[in-house]
Design an enzyme around this catalytic site. Structure first.
Site, short mmCIF file in Angstrom:
data_model
loop_
_atom_site.label_atom_id
_atom_site.label_comp_id
_atom_site.label_asym_id
_atom_site.label_seq_id
_atom_site.Cartn_x
_atom_site.Cartn_y
_atom_site.Cartn_z
N HIS A 1 68.76 -32.30 80.50
CA HIS A 1 68.38 -30.89 80.54
C HIS A 1 68.38 -30.29 79.14
O HIS A 1 67.49 -29.53 78.77
CB HIS A 1 69.35 -30.09 81.43
CG HIS A 1 69.27 -30.41 82.89
ND1 HIS A 1 70.35 -30.74 83.65
CD2 HIS A 1 68.20 -30.45 83.73
CE1 HIS A 1 69.98 -30.96 84.89
NE2 HIS A 1 68.68 -30.81 84.97
N LYS B 1 69.78 -28.24 98.67
CA LYS B 1 70.96 -28.77 97.98
C LYS B 1 72.14 -27.82 98.07
O LYS B 1 71.97 -26.60 97.96
CB LYS B 1 70.66 -28.99 96.50
CG LYS B 1 69.61 -30.03 96.24
CD LYS B 1 69.38 -30.13 94.75
CE LYS B 1 68.31 -31.17 94.44
NZ LYS B 1 67.98 -31.16 93.00
N ARG C 1 60.84 -36.75 84.44
CA ARG C 1 61.53 -37.96 83.99
C ARG C 1 60.75 -39.22 84.32
O ARG C 1 60.73 -40.17 83.56
CB ARG C 1 62.90 -38.06 84.65
CG ARG C 1 63.88 -37.01 84.18
CD ARG C 1 65.07 -36.93 85.09
NE ARG C 1 64.63 -36.57 86.43
CZ ARG C 1 65.41 -36.62 87.50
NH1 ARG C 1 66.65 -37.02 87.39
NH2 ARG C 1 64.95 -36.26 88.68
N SER D 1 71.79 -34.93 87.81
CA SER D 1 73.05 -34.21 88.08
C SER D 1 73.85 -34.93 89.15
O SER D 1 75.08 -34.98 89.08
CB SER D 1 72.75 -32.77 88.50
OG SER D 1 72.08 -32.10 87.47
N1 COA Z 1 67.32 -34.52 82.74
C1 COA Z 1 68.23 -34.82 83.67
N2 COA Z 1 68.09 -34.54 84.96
C2 COA Z 1 66.99 -33.91 85.31
C3 COA Z 1 65.99 -33.55 84.41
C4 COA Z 1 66.19 -33.89 83.07
N3 COA Z 1 65.29 -33.61 82.14
N4 COA Z 1 65.01 -32.94 85.07
C5 COA Z 1 65.38 -32.91 86.35
N5 COA Z 1 66.57 -33.51 86.49
C6 COA Z 1 67.29 -33.75 87.73
C7 COA Z 1 68.36 -32.78 88.03
O1 COA Z 1 69.57 -33.22 87.45
C8 COA Z 1 68.39 -32.83 89.53
O2 COA Z 1 69.16 -33.94 89.92
P1 COA Z 1 69.86 -34.03 91.35
O3 COA Z 1 68.78 -33.95 92.39
O4 COA Z 1 70.50 -35.36 91.27
O5 COA Z 1 70.84 -32.89 91.46
C9 COA Z 1 66.93 -33.08 89.91
O6 COA Z 1 66.36 -33.66 88.77
C10 COA Z 1 66.12 -31.88 90.17
O7 COA Z 1 66.85 -30.74 89.85
P2 COA Z 1 66.34 -29.47 89.11
O8 COA Z 1 65.39 -29.79 88.04
O9 COA Z 1 67.52 -28.71 88.72
O10 COA Z 1 65.51 -28.75 90.20
P3 COA Z 1 65.72 -28.60 91.73
O11 COA Z 1 64.85 -29.61 92.38
O12 COA Z 1 67.14 -28.65 92.14
O13 COA Z 1 65.20 -27.15 91.96
C11 COA Z 1 63.46 -25.52 92.22
C12 COA Z 1 63.86 -26.87 91.69
C13 COA Z 1 62.03 -25.38 91.80
C14 COA Z 1 63.58 -25.43 93.74
C15 COA Z 1 64.36 -24.44 91.67
O14 COA Z 1 64.60 -24.65 90.34
C16 COA Z 1 63.77 -23.06 91.84
O15 COA Z 1 62.92 -22.63 91.09
N6 COA Z 1 64.34 -22.35 92.84
C17 COA Z 1 64.01 -20.97 93.15
C18 COA Z 1 63.42 -20.86 94.55
C19 COA Z 1 61.95 -21.11 94.45
O16 COA Z 1 61.21 -20.35 93.87
N7 COA Z 1 61.54 -22.25 95.02
C20 COA Z 1 60.18 -22.65 94.98
C21 COA Z 1 59.47 -22.05 96.12
S1 COA Z 1 57.81 -22.46 96.01
#
Ligand code: COA
Length: 154
Positions: free
Chosen positions: A17, A41, A87, A124
């Site tokens: 991140h 989650k 990724r 994560s």
């Molecule tokens: N390095 C390390 N890990 C990374 C990464 C990076 N560059 N990019 C993504 N990841 C990992 C995260 O660690 C996470 O791992 P996990 O599943 O093991 O916990 C996973 O990839 C994805 O997590 P994250 O990027 O934090 O996004 P998310 O999938 O949990 O949430 C959204 C994404 C879009 C739902 C959220 O961020 C959001 O915008 N929520 C608001 C509600 C909304 O508007 N939703 C969309 C409706 S259309």
């Protein structure tokens, strides 16, 4: 002014991140990290703990909670685009769907930044699992927050 929003659940933030965040700073005039909610989650860390960790690893960067839709948050902040890290190919399908939904809901574009090869396997949940079993997460998360994560699992 180009305002970028780096959105994610960050449970907890990782070196991956941080790498994306640093790249994002180069393409935005102002960057906001949005600690958001993924209904699929259940987070281990509280929103306040996530904000605190983010502020420790990215001093000077605006960090805010986004309890609702990211498109509403983006509108409120006057954002030009969202930022997401990619990724591997497996991230692509989910991101494609989110990108389309955010465009349709709020007309906001997403800019995708590639993770470095060193970080492509970090997630994560991997950090949470290693921590749960008392393994070392050194090098996988920023040094500033490594003790906070370790403490959470003791
Ligand atoms: N390095 C390390 N890990 C990374 C990464 C990076 N560059 N990019 C993504 N990841 C990992 C995260 O660690 C996470 O791992 P996990 O599943 O093991 O916990 C996973 O990839 C994805 O997590 P994250 O990027 O934090 O996004 P998310 O999938 O949990 O949430 C959204 C994404 C879009 C739902 C959220 O961020 C959001 O915008 N929520 C608001 C509600 C909304 O508007 N939703 C969309 C409706 S259309």
């Amino acid at each position: 002014m180009r305002i970028g929003i780096y959105t994610g659940t960050f449970d907890p933030p990782t070196m991956g991140h941080l790498y994306i965040l640093k790249k994002a700073l180069k393409i935005c005039d102002h960057l906001i990290v949005a600690i958001s909610t993924n209904l699929q989650k259940e987070s281990i860390f509280s929103p306040e703990e996530k904000v605190d960790m983010m502020k420790k690893i990215a001093p000077g960067v605006e960090v805010a909670l986004c309890p609702g839709l990211i498109v509403d948050f983006a509108k409120e902040k006057g954002a030009s685009f969202l930022i997401r890290g990619l990724r591997s190919f497996s991230d692509f399908e989910f991101e494609l769907q989110m990108n389309a939904a955010n465009l349709q809901l709020g007309g906001i574009e997403t800019v995708f930044l590639m993770a470095s090869a060193d970080h492509a396997q970090i997630s994560s949940s991997l950090i949470r699992e290693i921590s749960h079993f008392k393994g070392s997460i050194k090098g996988l998360v920023p040094d500033e927050i490594e003790p906070i994560i370790r403490k959470k699992f003791t």
